[in-house]
Design an enzyme around this catalytic site. Structure first.
Site, PDB file in Angstrom:
ATOM      1  N   GLY A  97       0.889  -1.177   0.176  1.00 53.25           N
ATOM      2  CA  GLY A  97       0.020  -0.124   0.027  1.00 53.25           C
ATOM      3  C   GLY A  97       0.939   1.158  -0.208  1.00 53.25           C
ATOM      4  O   GLY A  97       0.385   2.355   0.702  1.00 53.25           O
ATOM      5  N   TYR A 147     -14.295  -4.536  10.170  1.00 53.58           N
ATOM      6  CA  TYR A 147     -12.900  -3.668  10.393  1.00 53.58           C
ATOM      7  C   TYR A 147     -12.231  -4.228  11.676  1.00 53.58           C
ATOM      8  O   TYR A 147     -10.993  -4.353  11.692  1.00 53.58           O
ATOM      9  CB  TYR A 147     -13.104  -2.212  10.037  1.00 53.58           C
ATOM     10  CG  TYR A 147     -11.836  -1.545  10.167  1.00 53.58           C
ATOM     11  CD1 TYR A 147     -10.999  -1.704   9.053  1.00 53.58           C
ATOM     12  CD2 TYR A 147     -11.480  -0.808  11.274  1.00 53.58           C
ATOM     13  CE1 TYR A 147      -9.659  -0.972   9.409  1.00 53.58           C
ATOM     14  CE2 TYR A 147     -10.428  -0.101  11.481  1.00 53.58           C
ATOM     15  CZ  TYR A 147      -9.409  -0.233  10.371  1.00 53.58           C
ATOM     16  OH  TYR A 147      -8.104   0.562  10.428  1.00 53.58           O
TER      17      TYR A 147
END
Length: 308
Positions: A21, A175
């Site tokens: 990322g 999450y």
């Protein structure tokens, strides 16, 4: 307790870092900081065009930066295996792996392999990647794996028999579960590395609340507005948010198994220091259970030296 507020990191010449990322947000900051101190940095990005744009931005600031971009989609185990195969083929060593990439909230979706997307990207993809790159890491004394978590992990629950269920899906709970899996994985990896006398250490970090593209996410418009509002009110910059992972990745005093994050109120922002994982992450046997489930879901078995 020692805390850290500086953006300066030790000399990284001769070191090779792989950052997932790395095309935006915290990962892009970490890549730029490491490159500025002389590291060779592999930017692992889901979209090559975004990765190349990030690399060009770093080179514009640091013309001598040693940067390369490689495609990695953590939601696809085939992509993870292809990425790792290329790194093993082309690089002699990896000194630092920063498992930085993540996805946050959003509606229920499945990965290319059929797993709930937040769990797949945040945990399963990184579990597989770490195992596949570990042969390069363990050859290097002082190498590190940095696992990015979140304060949200403290509210997570891991029902290991129902990780992929769509029924009752809640984006925030998913999450929290994924970030708890990150935390449990990092601690269990540390335990196994120590048990087998490895020269590689595993370290955890979280950014607090940081103003990155993750703040745009949410399953509904109301959730997205809430996340953006909280981030705008309490969040620190991406530069500040990246301090914890950079400290974990580079500071000579760091010991394996430690967890670093902002030390201000609620660990949302402030100087970086050592913080405690949530008690839920320390449940007896949870690390070993998650390890075996992750092995089954990804098909990736670690080196015998840390397989236990």
């Amino acid at each position: 307790m020692r805390t850290w507020t500086s953006n300066e990191i030790p000399d990284q010449r001769g070191r090779t870092a792989v950052i997932t990322g790395a095309n935006a947000g915290l990962g892009a900051v970490a890549a730029r900081r490491l490159a500025a101190r002389g590291a060779s940095v592999v930017l692992a990005a889901r979209r090559l065009d975004a990765g190349r744009a990030a690399a060009e931005a770093i080179r514009a600031e640091l013309p001598s930066a040693r940067i390369e971009v490689r495609e990695l989609d953590l939601a696809s185990l085939d992509s993870v295996r292809g990425f790792a195969e290329g790194v093993r083929r082309d690089l002699d060593q990896v000194d630092l792996l920063i498992n930085n990439a993540g996805t946050m909230r959003g509606p229920f979706r499945r990965s290319a392999d059929g797993h709930e997307l937040q769990l797949a990207v945040n945990h399963l993809g990184h579990y597989a990647l770490t195992g596949l790159l570990l042969p390069l890491l363990t050859e290097v004394p002082g190498s590190r794996v940095v696992v990015l978590s979140s304060t949200e992990h403290r509210f997570g629950r891991l029902d290991l028999d129902r990780l992929d269920d769509e029924a009752g899906y809640d984006s925030r709970r998913a999450y929290q579960r994924a970030k708890l899996a990150n935390t449990v994985f990092g601690l269990e990896l540390h335990r196994r590395l120590v048990e087998h006398g490895s020269r590689t250490i595993a370290v955890l970090a979280h950014p607090g609340i940081a103003k990155t593209t993750l703040a745009r996410n949410g399953a509904t418009a109301a959730e997205r507005l809430l996340v953006r509002s909280v981030t705008a009110l309490l969040g620190q910059s991406a530069e500040e948010g990246a301090r914890a992972e950079l400290f974990a990745a580079t500071d000579p005093s760091v010991r394996g198994g430690a967890f670093f994050g902002p030390t201000g109120r609620g660990e949302a922002r402030g100087p970086v220091g050592e913080v405690a994982p949530g008690l839920v992450a320390l449940e007896t046997g949870l690390g070993e259970q998650l390890w075996h489930v992750s092995e089954r879901l990804t098909g990736v078995r670690y080196l015998d030296s840390v397989a236990a």
